[in-house]
Design an enzyme around this catalytic site. Structure first.
Site, PDB file in Angstrom:
ATOM      1  N   ASP A 185     -10.202  -5.643  -3.007  1.00 42.70           N
ATOM      2  CA  ASP A 185      -9.590  -4.651  -2.120  1.00 42.70           C
ATOM      3  C   ASP A 185     -10.475  -3.399  -2.097  1.00 42.70           C
ATOM      4  O   ASP A 185     -10.739  -2.793  -3.143  1.00 42.70           O
ATOM      5  CB  ASP A 185      -8.203  -4.334  -2.695  1.00 42.70           C
ATOM      6  CG  ASP A 185      -7.365  -3.425  -1.831  1.00 42.70           C
ATOM      7  OD1 ASP A 185      -7.927  -2.512  -1.198  1.00 42.70           O
ATOM      8  OD2 ASP A 185      -6.131  -3.614  -1.840  1.00 42.70           O
ATOM      9  N   SER A 211       0.841  -1.198   0.000  1.00 42.24           N
ATOM     10  CA  SER A 211       0.000   0.000   0.000  1.00 42.24           C
ATOM     11  C   SER A 211       0.882   1.256   0.000  1.00 42.24           C
ATOM     12  O   SER A 211       1.642   1.453  -0.938  1.00 42.24           O
ATOM     13  CB  SER A 211      -0.955  -0.056   1.193  1.00 42.24           C
ATOM     14  OG  SER A 211      -1.986   0.879   1.049  1.00 42.24           O
ATOM     15  N   HIS A 248      -7.358  -6.019   1.252  1.00 35.99           N
ATOM     16  CA  HIS A 248      -6.165  -5.193   1.488  1.00 35.99           C
ATOM     17  C   HIS A 248      -5.406  -5.609   2.753  1.00 35.99           C
ATOM     18  O   HIS A 248      -4.456  -4.950   3.142  1.00 35.99           O
ATOM     19  CB  HIS A 248      -6.635  -3.729   1.628  1.00 35.99           C
ATOM     20  CG  HIS A 248      -5.563  -2.712   1.388  1.00 35.99           C
ATOM     21  ND1 HIS A 248      -4.927  -2.567   0.173  1.00 35.99           N
ATOM     22  CD2 HIS A 248      -5.003  -1.776   2.211  1.00 35.99           C
ATOM     23  CE1 HIS A 248      -4.040  -1.583   0.255  1.00 35.99           C
ATOM     24  NE2 HIS A 248      -4.052  -1.096   1.487  1.00 35.99           N
TER      25      HIS A 248
END
Lengths: 278, 278
Positions: A222, A146, A255
């Site tokens: 996600d 991320s 995620h």
């Protein structure tokens, strides 16, 4: 450098360490896993940069990287995501300030005095690792998740000779075009968007930075995919630049660390192959 | 039964669930990992009982069991370690009350109304798993850590037909002889030590309970080894009873999840071999 803790794991040692960072102007904590192969000589170093809200501890506890690191003989270094402390600038939001350093060197008040995570992870911490661990600094690679995927991609693109390979889990590939990145880059670098391009993987590729290949895994369910992570522009930029981007879209993955840990061993094996060649 | 969360992991699903437990008289939360093989039919069930202070979440986050569970096609169920809630009896100490159920059915005040973890993990929760998951309840096995290793050993010894295999990480093998066990068993079962023997793995073996074989891994630098975990009496009892105890003393390993996760895949493979035979 002070040792916070060490635990034997997979015949190696998972340690947590703290030092007074001159770059960040505060104590910084980081995790290092040293695999069993280190008793026979220096090992390559794989840097893992974490995402928003994380410290060194999240991936250390939930990332499931030690088994693969021990198999391949790779040191894994996990820095914190920002300077921290009561006297350090902060913001109430989870996506700015402490826990959200975005791997940039801030130029704007109130962030500039301490938020120097780019220099920290590319200069100060590597020197500390080289001095204190059985690390072969001529064999380094980098990955992250991320915000840390953004960090890994930009750090590798900006230092093409330093890292033999770069990969990411659900990276922010085009921060100048998404809310997380626009907010953070405006705060840390000011309103002139031309300065932002130096910390945007897509812009860096468009502007000529190059690595031979990149591995990305991305969950297709996600929550942040459409608004913050959409890899389309990055994919186009890589294709245009002749960068071999392997973009694995993973059905049903989100995620979380459940996603990261699922593909962790694949990424470490991929890096190890490149770190142990030549 | 309510679904708290589900996350895709290693092509299976890590879920967290909550239900109103009649046995414990309060809501209970537990974790279940269902491997990808479940799409082709019911899978064997491996129970993991956790140690002092833990909820279902500790091993779910730090135990690194999903990769091996997905490889071998095993469902992993992780219960909580006690009833919980503001209206439930508790103690300020970490080793009594909430987080420290010791897998017994308490008979003494103030614990008796809710602290029925033996019945919960051997009756109520298995029935719930059978009704709600693709589980082959004719193929069950059990393992655990520390207090949960005690739980696994005693539950298996007390129900020799139910679990095909039993193993433990750093188990409390002789609670009636060590401070943790003496404190908890006195509180939950009262001063008559003859009642304690029904929840002591060493005493159960001495008194005739039997399983064919047991696998134990124990770190030799575990802080709790000499005072709380010393497996010598259990080893002697198993030898006398003709139980094949494999006791792996692991040099340099401690009592943490770094130790558990290191040997997790070995234990799951060992159970899977026994769960998939016949």
């Amino acid at each position: 450098m002070e040792t916070v803790s060490t635990n034997r794991a997979f015949e190696g040692v998972q340690g947590v360490y703290r030092h007074e960072s001159a770059t960040c102007g505060c104590p910084m904590t980081f995790a290092v896993y040293v695999p069993p192969q280190a008793k026979d000589g220096p090992c390559p170093v794989l840097w893992y940069l974490s995402g928003l809200t994380c410290t060194h501890a999240n991936v250390m506890e939930k990332g499931e990287y030690r088994k693969a690191a021990a198999e391949h003989g790779v040191i894994i270094v996990c820095p914190d995501t920002s300077p921290r402390g009561e006297t350090i600038a902060n913001d109430e939001a989870y996506d700015l300030g402490q826990g959200a350093g975005f791997y940039v060197d801030a130029t704007e008040a109130p962030w500039a005095p301490h938020f120097k995570m780019y220099s920290y992870v590319t200069e100060e911490l590597p020197a500390l690792i080289a001095a204190n661990f059985p690390a072969d600094m001529n064999r380094q690679a980098i990955f992250g998740h991320s915000m840390g995927g953004h960090g890994a991609l930009t750090v590798a693109l900006k230092n093409p000779g330093t890292y033999r390979s770069v990969s990411a889990f659900a990276p922010i590939t085009n921060p100048i075009a998404v809310p997380w990145g626009q907010k953070a880059l405006a705060a840390y670098l000011g309103p002139d968007q031309s300065a932002w391009r130096a910390y945007d993987a897509t812009a860096l590729v468009e502007d000529g930075s190059k690595v031979p290949e990149i591995l990305v895994d991305q969950g297709d369910t996600d929550n942040f995919l459409s608004q913050q992570l959409d890899p389309a522009a990055f994919k186009t930029a890589c294709e245009t630049a002749g960068i071999a981007l392997t973009l694995n879209m993973r059905p049903g993955y989100d995620h979380s660390y459940y996603f990261i840990s699922t593909f962790m061993a694949d990424h470490i094996a991929w890096h190890a192959e490149r770190l142990t060649k030549g």
